[in-house]
Motif scaffolding. Structure first.
Motif, PDB file in Angstrom:
ATOM      1  N   PRO A 259      -8.261  -1.040  68.110  1.00 54.00           N
ATOM      2  CA  PRO A 259      -7.369  -1.952  67.379  1.00 54.00           C
ATOM      3  C   PRO A 259      -6.819  -1.341  66.082  1.00 54.00           C
ATOM      4  N   CYS A 260      -7.651  -0.595  65.361  1.00 50.95           N
ATOM      5  CA  CYS A 260      -7.182   0.077  64.146  1.00 50.95           C
ATOM      6  C   CYS A 260      -6.122   1.110  64.487  1.00 50.95           C
ATOM      7  N   ASP A 261      -6.298   1.783  65.619  1.00 48.88           N
ATOM      8  CA  ASP A 261      -5.345   2.813  66.015  1.00 48.88           C
ATOM      9  C   ASP A 261      -4.016   2.199  66.435  1.00 48.88           C
ATOM     10  N   VAL A 262      -4.055   1.048  67.100  1.00 49.58           N
ATOM     11  CA  VAL A 262      -2.821   0.353  67.475  1.00 49.58           C
ATOM     12  C   VAL A 262      -2.042  -0.047  66.228  1.00 49.58           C
ATOM     13  N   VAL A 263      -2.739  -0.632  65.256  1.00 48.04           N
ATOM     14  CA  VAL A 263      -2.095  -1.051  64.005  1.00 48.04           C
ATOM     15  C   VAL A 263      -1.512   0.157  63.286  1.00 48.04           C
ATOM     16  N   LYS A 264      -2.273   1.248  63.223  1.00 48.98           N
ATOM     17  CA  LYS A 264      -1.806   2.465  62.561  1.00 48.98           C
ATOM     18  C   LYS A 264      -0.539   2.991  63.234  1.00 48.98           C
ATOM     19  N   THR A 265      -0.531   3.014  64.567  1.00 48.67           N
ATOM     20  CA  THR A 265       0.617   3.520  65.303  1.00 48.67           C
ATOM     21  C   THR A 265       1.851   2.672  65.058  1.00 48.67           C
ATOM     22  N   ARG A 266       1.685   1.348  65.068  1.00 48.87           N
ATOM     23  CA  ARG A 266       2.821   0.459  64.840  1.00 48.87           C
ATOM     24  C   ARG A 266       3.382   0.629  63.421  1.00 48.87           C
ATOM     25  N   LEU A 267       2.484   0.723  62.440  1.00 53.81           N
ATOM     26  CA  LEU A 267       2.924   0.854  61.049  1.00 53.81           C
ATOM     27  C   LEU A 267       3.638   2.179  60.800  1.00 53.81           C
ATOM     28  N   GLN A 268       3.206   3.230  61.504  1.00 49.06           N
ATOM     29  CA  GLN A 268       3.770   4.552  61.247  1.00 49.06           C
ATOM     30  C   GLN A 268       5.008   4.847  62.081  1.00 49.06           C
ATOM     31  N   SER A 269       5.395   3.969  62.977  1.00 48.63           N
ATOM     32  CA  SER A 269       6.598   4.177  63.786  1.00 48.63           C
ATOM     33  C   SER A 269       7.816   3.716  62.993  1.00 48.63           C
ATOM     34  N   LEU A 270       8.625   4.654  62.588  1.00 48.36           N
ATOM     35  CA  LEU A 270       9.773   4.344  61.739  1.00 48.36           C
ATOM     36  C   LEU A 270      10.968   3.851  62.552  1.00 48.36           C
ATOM     37  N   SER A 271      11.211   4.472  63.709  1.00 49.43           N
ATOM     38  CA  SER A 271      12.359   4.093  64.542  1.00 49.43           C
ATOM     39  C   SER A 271      11.993   2.897  65.408  1.00 49.43           C
ATOM     40  N   VAL A 283      -2.360  -6.497  57.523  1.00 54.56           N
ATOM     41  CA  VAL A 283      -2.574  -7.911  57.841  1.00 54.56           C
ATOM     42  C   VAL A 283      -1.370  -8.489  58.575  1.00 54.56           C
ATOM     43  N   ASP A 284      -0.167  -8.177  58.087  1.00 55.07           N
ATOM     44  CA  ASP A 284       1.054  -8.676  58.733  1.00 55.07           C
ATOM     45  C   ASP A 284       1.168  -8.134  60.156  1.00 55.07           C
ATOM     46  N   CYS A 285       0.809  -6.873  60.346  1.00 52.13           N
ATOM     47  CA  CYS A 285       0.875  -6.266  61.678  1.00 52.13           C
ATOM     48  C   CYS A 285      -0.084  -6.946  62.644  1.00 52.13           C
ATOM     49  N   VAL A 286      -1.332  -7.149  62.219  1.00 53.21           N
ATOM     50  CA  VAL A 286      -2.328  -7.802  63.075  1.00 53.21           C
ATOM     51  C   VAL A 286      -1.884  -9.215  63.430  1.00 53.21           C
ATOM     52  N   ARG A 287      -1.387  -9.948  62.423  1.00 58.75           N
ATOM     53  CA  ARG A 287      -0.963 -11.331  62.654  1.00 58.75           C
ATOM     54  C   ARG A 287       0.176 -11.412  63.671  1.00 58.75           C
ATOM     55  N   LYS A 288       1.171 -10.542  63.535  1.00 64.98           N
ATOM     56  CA  LYS A 288       2.315 -10.580  64.445  1.00 64.98           C
ATOM     57  C   LYS A 288       1.933 -10.134  65.855  1.00 64.98           C
ATOM     58  N   ILE A 289       1.061  -9.161  65.953  1.00 61.51           N
ATOM     59  CA  ILE A 289       0.615  -8.720  67.278  1.00 61.51           C
ATOM     60  C   ILE A 289      -0.122  -9.842  67.993  1.00 61.51           C
ATOM     61  N   LEU A 290      -1.027 -10.520  67.269  1.00 62.71           N
ATOM     62  CA  LEU A 290      -1.790 -11.608  67.870  1.00 62.71           C
ATOM     63  C   LEU A 290      -0.895 -12.785  68.247  1.00 62.71           C
ATOM     64  N   LYS A 296      -5.038  -8.977  73.659  1.00 62.92           N
ATOM     65  CA  LYS A 296      -5.102  -7.811  74.542  1.00 62.92           C
ATOM     66  C   LYS A 296      -4.239  -6.660  74.041  1.00 62.92           C
ATOM     67  N   ALA A 297      -3.213  -6.986  73.244  1.00 59.22           N
ATOM     68  CA  ALA A 297      -2.315  -5.944  72.737  1.00 59.22           C
ATOM     69  C   ALA A 297      -3.053  -4.958  71.827  1.00 59.22           C
ATOM     70  N   LEU A 298      -4.130  -5.429  71.189  1.00 56.22           N
ATOM     71  CA  LEU A 298      -4.903  -4.545  70.306  1.00 56.22           C
ATOM     72  C   LEU A 298      -5.704  -3.514  71.087  1.00 56.22           C
ATOM     73  N   LEU A 299      -5.766  -3.679  72.398  1.00 60.61           N
ATOM     74  CA  LEU A 299      -6.461  -2.703  73.238  1.00 60.61           C
ATOM     75  C   LEU A 299      -5.486  -1.834  74.031  1.00 60.61           C
ATOM     76  N   LYS A 300      -4.196  -1.921  73.695  1.00 60.13           N
ATOM     77  CA  LYS A 300      -3.226  -1.068  74.373  1.00 60.13           C
ATOM     78  C   LYS A 300      -3.572   0.401  74.146  1.00 60.13           C
ATOM     79  N   GLY A 301      -3.517   1.172  75.204  1.00 59.24           N
ATOM     80  CA  GLY A 301      -3.793   2.600  75.081  1.00 59.24           C
ATOM     81  C   GLY A 301      -5.259   2.944  74.928  1.00 59.24           C
TER      82      GLY A 301
END
Length: 339
Positions: A259-271, A283-290, A296-301
């Motif tokens: 889950p930390c890696d999913v959040v990190k990947t989303r935050l670091q994707s600029l395009s 916090v905003d990333c986790v909230r929007k994903i949920l 289940k999205a937090l277990l992607k990849g």
């Protein structure tokens, strides 16, 4: 048992070789992980890891699976050097003349080293993700371009494969240097450290859960598994058991911090592609994903990540088992269990 003196140059050689071999072997799976994690609901380009790799080869060629690998390979040794130096510093100040650190202090030293490691890790991940994800964005754009012509196809018009259409985009041709220069120009140094908090949580999560032989002390997960294969107290387990234990520990830790890696990947994707949301922080990333994609999205990849971390950690154990660095420097092999 007397404590064996650890050679910093030998550790750097072992860690560098493990990093280079590991990255080369598993980078295509890491690329698939990044692209799968960045997919949002309703905009699925890839069904799974195999589908992602097949489409990547079709549209970008074999070396398309290694987009961003040069960043990892270039910075793997400096990353290890910072981690080792920081760990030695924290261990020295936590020991207070104790013959051996407690497990808690081992964890604190490892987490302190992980905090220092992100100096290299965060910019490296930032650049790597832009290069890895460019192909997904290009494929998604081509897919959206094809959709309006589907009615023509129903009327008898022949369509080309969506994943072989059109020239490479500018994003796909961008290099790590160009991306870094653009970030520094538009956002300053802080632009390279976007997603720092999530990167730190992921790195320290690994230190807490399994530890690393580079840090001089083995933490519970790997140590417990490997101890089952030790012939006797104080001796290394057999070669194969060391590798399997490292892979098992790496797999468990990779899934646990995914889950930390999913959040990190989303935050670091600029395009972003069409209708892909932006995030203001962890916090905003986790909230929007949920809210929009579910837990289940937090277990992607997660499966891809396990296939990446497991062999990486296993290879690191093998490098220490063989003692390549010590052999090259003419030193005695380092016993993992002498500390």
């Amino acid at each position: 048992m007397a404590q064996q003196q650890i050679s910093l140059p030998a550790k750097l050689i072992n860690g560098g070789i493990a990093g280079i071999v590991g990255v080369t072997c598993v980078f295509p799976v890491d690329l698939a992980k990044t692209r799968l994690q960045n997919q949002r609901g309703g905009q699925q380009v890839y069904r799974n890891m195999i589908d992602c790799l097949i489409k990547t080869v079709r549209s970008e060629g074999y070396f398309g699976m290694y987009r961003g690998a040069a960043v990892n390979l270039t910075l793997v040794t400096p990353e290890k050097a910072i981690k080792l130096a920081a760990n030695d510093f924290f261990r020295h100040h936590l020991s207070k003349n104790e013959p051996r650190l407690t497990v808690l202090k081992e964890m604190l030293a490892g987490c302190g080293a992980g905090m220092c490691q992100v100096i290299i890790t965060t910019p490296m991940e930032m650049l790597k993700i832009q290069l890895q994800d460019a192909g997904r964005l290009a494929a998604q754009q081509r897919k959206l371009m094809v959709l309006p012509t589907m009615k023509l196809a129903a009327a008898g018009t022949v369509l080309s494969c969506a994943y072989s259409m059109g020239p490479p985009t500018a994003a796909r041709r961008a290099s790590a240097v160009q991306i870094a220069q653009e970030l520094l120009r538009t956002q300053g140094v802080q632009g390279l450290y976007k997603g720092l908090g999530a990167t730190l949580m992921r790195s320290d999560g690994h230190c807490w859960l399994l530890g690393h032989p580079l840090l001089g002390g083995l933490l519970p997960l790997f140590a417990h598994l490997n101890r089952l294969g030790q012939p006797s107290e104080g001796e290394n387990a057999p070669f194969y058991w060391c590798f399997v234990s490292g892979c098992a520990a790496g797999c468990a830790a990779a899934v646990a911090v995914n889950p930390c890696d999913v959040v990190k990947t989303r935050l670091q994707s600029l395009s972003k592609s069409t209708n892909e949301e932006s995030y203001s922080g962890v916090v905003d990333c986790v909230r929007k994903i949920l809210d929009r994609e579910g837990p289940k999205a937090l277990l992607k990849g997660a499966s891809c990540r396990a296939l990446v971390i497991a062999p990486l950690f296993g290879i690191a154990q093998v490098m220490y088992f063989i003692g390549v660095g010590e052999f090259l420097l003419g030193q005695s092999p380092y016993n993992l269990y002498s500390t």
